[in-house]
Design a protein around this motif. Structure first.
Motif, PDB file in Angstrom:
ATOM      1  N   ALA A 237       0.814  -1.211   0.000  1.00 43.68           N
ATOM      2  CA  ALA A 237       0.000   0.000   0.000  1.00 43.68           C
ATOM      3  C   ALA A 237       0.850   1.264   0.000  1.00 43.68           C
ATOM      4  O   ALA A 237       0.329   2.366  -0.159  1.00 43.68           O
ATOM      5  CB  ALA A 237      -0.939   0.003   1.204  1.00 43.68           C
ATOM      6  N   GLN A 238       2.174   1.106   0.185  1.00 37.24           N
ATOM      7  CA  GLN A 238       3.075   2.265   0.125  1.00 37.24           C
ATOM      8  C   GLN A 238       3.307   2.750  -1.302  1.00 37.24           C
ATOM      9  O   GLN A 238       3.949   3.790  -1.494  1.00 37.24           O
ATOM     10  CB  GLN A 238       4.421   1.915   0.750  1.00 37.24           C
ATOM     11  N   ALA A 239       2.835   2.000  -2.284  1.00 39.46           N
ATOM     12  CA  ALA A 239       3.017   2.425  -3.670  1.00 39.46           C
ATOM     13  C   ALA A 239       2.439   3.820  -3.855  1.00 39.46           C
ATOM     14  O   ALA A 239       1.253   4.057  -3.602  1.00 39.46           O
ATOM     15  CB  ALA A 239       2.339   1.435  -4.615  1.00 39.46           C
ATOM     16  N   ILE A 240       3.263   4.749  -4.306  1.00 37.23           N
ATOM     17  CA  ILE A 240       2.817   6.135  -4.423  1.00 37.23           C
ATOM     18  C   ILE A 240       1.719   6.229  -5.475  1.00 37.23           C
ATOM     19  O   ILE A 240       1.852   5.728  -6.587  1.00 37.23           O
ATOM     20  CB  ILE A 240       3.997   7.048  -4.772  1.00 37.23           C
ATOM     21  N   GLY A 241       0.638   6.865  -5.089  1.00 34.88           N
ATOM     22  CA  GLY A 241      -0.525   6.982  -5.958  1.00 34.88           C
ATOM     23  C   GLY A 241      -1.625   6.015  -5.591  1.00 34.88           C
ATOM     24  O   GLY A 241      -2.798   6.279  -5.867  1.00 34.88           O
ATOM     25  N   ALA A 242      -1.275   4.901  -4.956  1.00 34.97           N
ATOM     26  CA  ALA A 242      -2.294   3.910  -4.605  1.00 34.97           C
ATOM     27  C   ALA A 242      -3.289   4.457  -3.582  1.00 34.97           C
ATOM     28  O   ALA A 242      -4.508   4.404  -3.827  1.00 34.97           O
ATOM     29  CB  ALA A 242      -1.638   2.625  -4.109  1.00 34.97           C
ATOM     30  N   PRO A 243      -2.858   4.989  -2.437  1.00 28.99           N
ATOM     31  CA  PRO A 243      -3.848   5.512  -1.480  1.00 28.99           C
ATOM     32  C   PRO A 243      -4.705   6.626  -2.063  1.00 28.99           C
ATOM     33  O   PRO A 243      -5.911   6.706  -1.792  1.00 28.99           O
ATOM     34  CB  PRO A 243      -2.981   6.032  -0.323  1.00 28.99           C
ATOM     35  N   GLU A 244      -4.086   7.468  -2.884  1.00 22.45           N
ATOM     36  CA  GLU A 244      -4.828   8.583  -3.458  1.00 22.45           C
ATOM     37  C   GLU A 244      -5.893   8.102  -4.453  1.00 22.45           C
ATOM     38  O   GLU A 244      -7.043   8.582  -4.436  1.00 22.45           O
ATOM     39  CB  GLU A 244      -3.854   9.537  -4.150  1.00 22.45           C
ATOM     40  N   LEU A 245      -5.542   7.144  -5.296  1.00 24.65           N
ATOM     41  CA  LEU A 245      -6.505   6.642  -6.271  1.00 24.65           C
ATOM     42  C   LEU A 245      -7.565   5.776  -5.609  1.00 24.65           C
ATOM     43  O   LEU A 245      -8.715   5.739  -6.056  1.00 24.65           O
ATOM     44  CB  LEU A 245      -5.776   5.885  -7.373  1.00 24.65           C
ATOM     45  N   VAL A 246      -7.210   5.078  -4.543  1.00 30.51           N
ATOM     46  CA  VAL A 246      -8.212   4.346  -3.766  1.00 30.51           C
ATOM     47  C   VAL A 246      -9.233   5.322  -3.191  1.00 30.51           C
ATOM     48  O   VAL A 246     -10.449   5.080  -3.240  1.00 30.51           O
ATOM     49  CB  VAL A 246      -7.547   3.515  -2.650  1.00 30.51           C
ATOM     50  N   ALA A 247      -8.750   6.423  -2.640  1.00 31.54           N
ATOM     51  CA  ALA A 247      -9.663   7.428  -2.080  1.00 31.54           C
ATOM     52  C   ALA A 247     -10.612   7.962  -3.148  1.00 31.54           C
ATOM     53  O   ALA A 247     -11.811   8.178  -2.891  1.00 31.54           O
ATOM     54  CB  ALA A 247      -8.863   8.568  -1.460  1.00 31.54           C
ATOM     55  N   HIS A 248     -10.107   8.161  -4.361  1.00 30.08           N
ATOM     56  CA  HIS A 248     -10.978   8.614  -5.445  1.00 30.08           C
ATOM     57  C   HIS A 248     -12.020   7.545  -5.789  1.00 30.08           C
ATOM     58  O   HIS A 248     -13.217   7.866  -5.930  1.00 30.08           O
ATOM     59  CB  HIS A 248     -10.154   8.942  -6.688  1.00 30.08           C
ATOM     60  N   LEU A 249     -11.584   6.305  -5.915  1.00 30.75           N
ATOM     61  CA  LEU A 249     -12.528   5.239  -6.284  1.00 30.75           C
ATOM     62  C   LEU A 249     -13.592   5.027  -5.215  1.00 30.75           C
ATOM     63  O   LEU A 249     -14.695   4.554  -5.516  1.00 30.75           O
ATOM     64  CB  LEU A 249     -11.753   3.941  -6.535  1.00 30.75           C
ATOM     65  N   ARG A 250     -13.293   5.382  -3.994  1.00 34.13           N
ATOM     66  CA  ARG A 250     -14.275   5.277  -2.906  1.00 34.13           C
ATOM     67  C   ARG A 250     -15.128   6.538  -2.770  1.00 34.13           C
ATOM     68  O   ARG A 250     -15.918   6.654  -1.838  1.00 34.13           O
ATOM     69  CB  ARG A 250     -13.558   4.976  -1.594  1.00 34.13           C
ATOM     70  N   GLY A 251     -14.950   7.471  -3.685  1.00 26.32           N
ATOM     71  CA  GLY A 251     -15.779   8.667  -3.684  1.00 26.32           C
ATOM     72  C   GLY A 251     -15.372   9.724  -2.686  1.00 26.32           C
ATOM     73  O   GLY A 251     -16.132  10.655  -2.410  1.00 26.32           O
ATOM     74  N   GLU A 252     -14.162   9.623  -2.149  1.00 28.79           N
ATOM     75  CA  GLU A 252     -13.730  10.552  -1.101  1.00 28.79           C
ATOM     76  C   GLU A 252     -13.114  11.827  -1.666  1.00 28.79           C
ATOM     77  O   GLU A 252     -13.187  12.884  -1.027  1.00 28.79           O
ATOM     78  CB  GLU A 252     -12.735   9.854  -0.179  1.00 28.79           C
TER      79      GLU A 252
END
Length: 291
Positions: A237-252
């Protein structure tokens, strides 16, 4: 791409910050002189992230032998000790290794040795997690012995937590363990090392352009494919961009906000890498890319 003057019989080590062209240089050397390109990036080992971690493309991998890319499950754990065990047989192979990556700890463990530290007990790990939740990572940092605090990357919470866990579990600082390391697998004197010295402004522009290219190539779809097994505590989950794109896909957050945050995280990561390389790879020659 212009490549440095190298002895084709000796191993090559290529370190550099994210987006600095390390993989392209390694491939150019392999095409010109032969050799197997060996991954030394702690996130490119994970199978779930090809686009997001900028692993070599299938076309690039078809042009030269590659090793230790995408061989760990996305929900798996992988340490520098795992990497050393994986790289050892490659060093004994017939092909000259061209070891490339941005994880400086892999290179120092390879060329200086790795301390044989006992595994952290689960209860110590849980205690560290609780302390961080209650008081933040600074609480752990404040309790480290001075030698360890001066040696580790104190801006990296995982490194701080690891050092604290070692000290708490063994009663001995991480620096003391490191000072008692066994001989290295590949002493620096037997290699041809170089650090890519990328101008900051040009590198930042490359970071932004590369993330845009990742989105165009399908990074969002890659994250969506891994969303069902997303675990923010997982190493991958440390992959840069992963947390940010997950947040987008979850509508956050919006996609534009996710992209902007990922680019900021990438620039910050590159800054930490450059600082680490200046501190720990002082003996390595610098090489300026001709992008």
């Amino acid at each position: 791409m212009t490549i440095p003057s190298l002895d084709p019989a000796r191993p090559v080590l290529i370190a550099g910050p994210t987006a600095s062209g390390k993989s392209a240089l390694a491939l150019a050397i392999a095409r010109a002189q032969g050799g197997v390109i060996v991954n030394a990036d702690a996130l490119q080992v994970f199978a779930g992230w090809r686009i997001l971690t900028a692993r070599p493309s299938p076309r690039d991998m078809a042009q030269a032998p590659h090793a230790l890319y995408g061989h760990v499950p996305v929900d798996g754990a992988y340490s520098v000790g795992h990497w050393l065990r994986d790289v050892a047989p490659i060093l004994q192979g017939a092909d000259r290794p061209i070891i490339v990556g941005g994880t400086g700890l892999y290179f120092t463990a390879l060329t200086e040795g790795l301390a044989e530290i006992p595994a952290t007990p689960d209860q110590i790990r849980a205690e560290a997690d609780t302390r961080i939740a209650d008081a933040g990572i600074a609480a752990l940092l404040a309790e480290l012995d001075p030698d360890t605090a001066a040696r580790i990357d104190t801006a990296n919470p995982r490194r701080v937590q690891r050092a604290w866990e070692v000290q708490r579990a063994t009663g001995r600082g991480l620096a003391a363990w490191q000072d008692a390391t066994p001989p290295p697998l590949l002493p620096l004197a037997r290699t041809q090392p170089l650090v890519i010295d990328a101008p900051r402004e040009q590198l930042n522009a490359r970071i932004e352009a590369r993330f845009d290219a990742m989105i165009a190539e399908g990074a969002l779809e890659e994250v969506r494919a891994n969303l069902s097994r997303w675990d923010p505590a997982a190493q991958s989950a440390q992959a840069i961009g992963a947390p940010e794109l997950v947040a987008h896909l979850r509508g956050e957050i919006s996609l534009d906000a996710a992209i902007a945050a990922a680019k900021t995280a990438s620039r910050q990561y590159a800054k930490r890498q450059r600082t680490w390389f200046r501190s720990r790879l002082k003996q390595w020659p610098r090489w300026r890319p001709d992008w």
